[in-house]
Design a protein around this motif. Structure first.
Motif, PDB file in Angstrom:
ATOM      1  N   PRO A  45      -3.581 -61.294  84.636  1.00 48.65           N
ATOM      2  CA  PRO A  45      -2.634 -60.243  85.042  1.00 48.65           C
ATOM      3  C   PRO A  45      -1.269 -60.361  84.386  1.00 48.65           C
ATOM      4  O   PRO A  45      -0.392 -59.531  84.631  1.00 48.65           O
ATOM      5  N   PHE A  46      -1.095 -61.390  83.577  1.00 46.25           N
ATOM      6  CA  PHE A  46       0.162 -61.592  82.841  1.00 46.25           C
ATOM      7  C   PHE A  46      -0.156 -62.463  81.626  1.00 46.25           C
ATOM      8  O   PHE A  46      -1.219 -63.089  81.555  1.00 46.25           O
ATOM      9  N   ASP A  47       0.755 -62.466  80.638  1.00 43.81           N
ATOM     10  CA  ASP A  47       0.616 -63.410  79.532  1.00 43.81           C
ATOM     11  C   ASP A  47       0.731 -64.823  80.101  1.00 43.81           C
ATOM     12  O   ASP A  47       1.733 -65.143  80.760  1.00 43.81           O
ATOM     13  N   THR A  94      -0.145 -75.179  82.461  1.00 44.20           N
ATOM     14  CA  THR A  94      -1.325 -74.341  82.219  1.00 44.20           C
ATOM     15  C   THR A  94      -1.495 -73.316  83.332  1.00 44.20           C
ATOM     16  O   THR A  94      -1.485 -73.654  84.518  1.00 44.20           O
ATOM     17  N   GLY A  95      -1.660 -72.065  82.957  1.00 46.55           N
ATOM     18  CA  GLY A  95      -1.881 -70.982  83.915  1.00 46.55           C
ATOM     19  C   GLY A  95      -0.627 -70.277  84.361  1.00 46.55           C
ATOM     20  O   GLY A  95      -0.711 -69.237  85.019  1.00 46.55           O
ATOM     21  N   ALA A  96       0.556 -70.806  84.016  1.00 47.21           N
ATOM     22  CA  ALA A  96       1.808 -70.173  84.441  1.00 47.21           C
ATOM     23  C   ALA A  96       2.131 -68.979  83.552  1.00 47.21           C
ATOM     24  O   ALA A  96       1.758 -68.938  82.372  1.00 47.21           O
ATOM     25  N   PRO A  97       2.864 -67.988  84.089  1.00 49.36           N
ATOM     26  CA  PRO A  97       3.248 -66.836  83.279  1.00 49.36           C
ATOM     27  C   PRO A  97       4.213 -67.237  82.164  1.00 49.36           C
ATOM     28  O   PRO A  97       5.116 -68.055  82.366  1.00 49.36           O
ATOM     29  N   GLY A 136      -4.591 -58.924  80.069  1.00 45.18           N
ATOM     30  CA  GLY A 136      -5.729 -58.037  79.820  1.00 45.18           C
ATOM     31  C   GLY A 136      -6.623 -58.474  78.689  1.00 45.18           C
ATOM     32  O   GLY A 136      -7.516 -57.725  78.300  1.00 45.18           O
ATOM     33  N   ALA A 137      -6.409 -59.684  78.151  1.00 46.47           N
ATOM     34  CA  ALA A 137      -7.234 -60.132  77.018  1.00 46.47           C
ATOM     35  C   ALA A 137      -8.696 -60.258  77.412  1.00 46.47           C
ATOM     36  O   ALA A 137      -9.602 -60.004  76.615  1.00 46.47           O
ATOM     37  N   GLU A 162     -12.684 -62.978  91.456  1.00 48.07           N
ATOM     38  CA  GLU A 162     -11.389 -62.809  90.789  1.00 48.07           C
ATOM     39  C   GLU A 162     -10.828 -61.414  91.005  1.00 48.07           C
ATOM     40  O   GLU A 162      -9.614 -61.216  91.037  1.00 48.07           O
ATOM     41  N   HIS A 163     -11.728 -60.448  91.173  1.00 51.68           N
ATOM     42  CA  HIS A 163     -11.277 -59.061  91.310  1.00 51.68           C
ATOM     43  C   HIS A 163     -11.397 -58.549  92.736  1.00 51.68           C
ATOM     44  O   HIS A 163     -11.329 -57.343  92.971  1.00 51.68           O
TER      45      HIS A 163
END
Length: 405
Positions: A45-47, A94-97, A136-137, A162-163
């Motif tokens: 949901p974010f880079d 790891t995993g942070a925006p 969105g990758a 996840e969704h």
């Protein structure tokens, strides 16, 4: 007498898929969605950073090593509050925006920290997007995540979680009643008396059903007694599918077709042009608006196994809402010559083995439909056309048995 293809078509035409139910996601493994699931959010949901390190502007790192000022630390689950400017960076997990202004992450193992200053020494200047997964990758909101009619895998279960899909609309797991018939049959735990044999078909079919993703409901054994058989059949008609083995041929004690008719089961066909398994019986019970598929399988164990693979498994797939109605059919090369002197197509037990040249089909030693010992050394069957002699190296159609995929 119907061909195998025509018999399969008649079975599929007679059976609508089961209606959907809402099932907890934790119980949906192997079940099929009745409608496609679509992404509810961009994923990610974010880079986000793909490793622990420092979020940098790649333009600042054109000639490593480079020393930058650390303006913030962002663990996973936190949100950056500052924008990375020239000569600055952010310590990130790891995993942070990714913070605004940064476009790459340099791994922590390539750093040397001294207070609020860090020296970064990557082997080459980082490219924009290095160690970053863009928003969105993986999937963009609205895209199809999981198709309807496809059995849910562990990865699909995780994706649905996840969704936010919990519960999920699926066809419930099929309940299949299994009944062995005949005065000569005793339980596996019992010592047979004169003229008796232990029941192999009940355990064989229950195991095949479990391997195919259904829930077996063992009904035990019943002798050649019309009243007792009728009571067991009525019990089995509460399931989605009823499998009977034995009692479907033309002998004086083959009571199954008559009892099924008395119980309101509508016959669709009896006998198929196949070996082994010619006497196979199929019908449908339409009680309470929910049809129950009923199969009368021959008593010889390899006949029962062949009938299960050719006809019961496609029915299970149809009822379960599978988009592919028939199990995967393969092509394999015979490792030795095989003859079929009869007129009926023969499904002969073989050992299917991958080789560099393709799939090989090795015929096992097999004495016929009563030889379960020979068939147990196989993992599938190959189709040998009627009145044919196939040489070693010729290609045949084949399938793997349930549990041997």
């Amino acid at each position: 007498m119907l061909s195998v293809a025509d018999a399969c078509a008649a079975i599929l035409d007679a059976l609508p898929p089961r209606p959907a139910t809402a099932a907890p996601l934790a119980e949906a493994l192997g079940l099929c969605l009745t409608e496609p699931a679509r992404a509810t959010v961009d994923s990610p949901p974010f880079d986000k950073a793909m490793m622990d390190g420092y979020a940098v502007r790649s333009a600042d790192c054109g000639g490593p090593p480079v020393t930058l000022t650390v303006i913030e630390e962002v663990p996973a689950g936190a949100v950056p509050t500052r924008t990375v400017g020239p000569g600055q960076c952010v310590k990130i997990m790891t995993g942070a925006p990714l913070p605004d202004g940064a476009d790459a992450v340099i791994p922590v193992e390539l750093s040397r920290r001294d207070g609020d200053r860090v020296t970064l020494s990557p082997p080459a200047p980082p490219q924009p997007g290095a160690a970053v997964m863009a928003r969105g990758a993986a999937v963009e909101v609205g895209a199809e995540l999981v198709a309807a009619g496809v059995p849910l895998t562990p990865a699909a279960i995780g994706l649905l979680a996840e969704h936010g899909y919990d519960p999920v609309p699926v066809v419930p797991r099929l309940r299949v009643a299994v009944l062995s018939t005949g005065d000569e049959v005793v339980p596996a735990s019992q010592t047979p008396g004169p003229g008796q044999i232990r029941d192999a078909n009940g355990p064989l079919l229950a195991a095949a059903l479990a391997a195919a993703g259904a829930t077996p409901v063992p009904l035990g054994l019943v002798g050649d007694d019309r009243a007792a058989l009728t009571a067991k059949v009525r019990e089995g008609l509460a399931a989605d599918v009823l499998l009977l083995s034995g009692g479907v041929s033309m002998g004086d004690y083959d009571l199954v077709p008559g009892v099924l008719a008395d119980c309101g089961v509508r016959q669709v066909f009896h006998k198929v042009n196949v070996k082994p398994g010619k006497p196979l019986w199929f019908g449908v019970h339409d009680g309470d608006g929910r049809p129950t598929a009923v199969f009368g399988l021959p008593g010889n164990p390899v006949s029962s196994l062949t009938g299960f693979e050719l006809f019961v498994r496609p029915a299970l797939r149809r009822l379960a809402g599978r988009s592919s109605r028939t199990p995967r059919r393969l092509r394999a090369r015979l490792t030795e010559a095989v003859a079929n002197r009869g007129d009926r197509p023969l499904y002969r037990p073989v050992r299917l083995t991958p080789t560099p040249e393709g799939l090989a089909a090795e015929p096992v030693r097999w004495a016929g439909s009563g030889d379960l010992h020979g068939a147990a050394g196989a993992n599938g069957a190959a189709l040998i056309p009627g009145a044919s002699h196939l040489a070693a190296g010729e290609t045949v159609k084949a399938f793997r048995w349930a549990g041997c995929e």
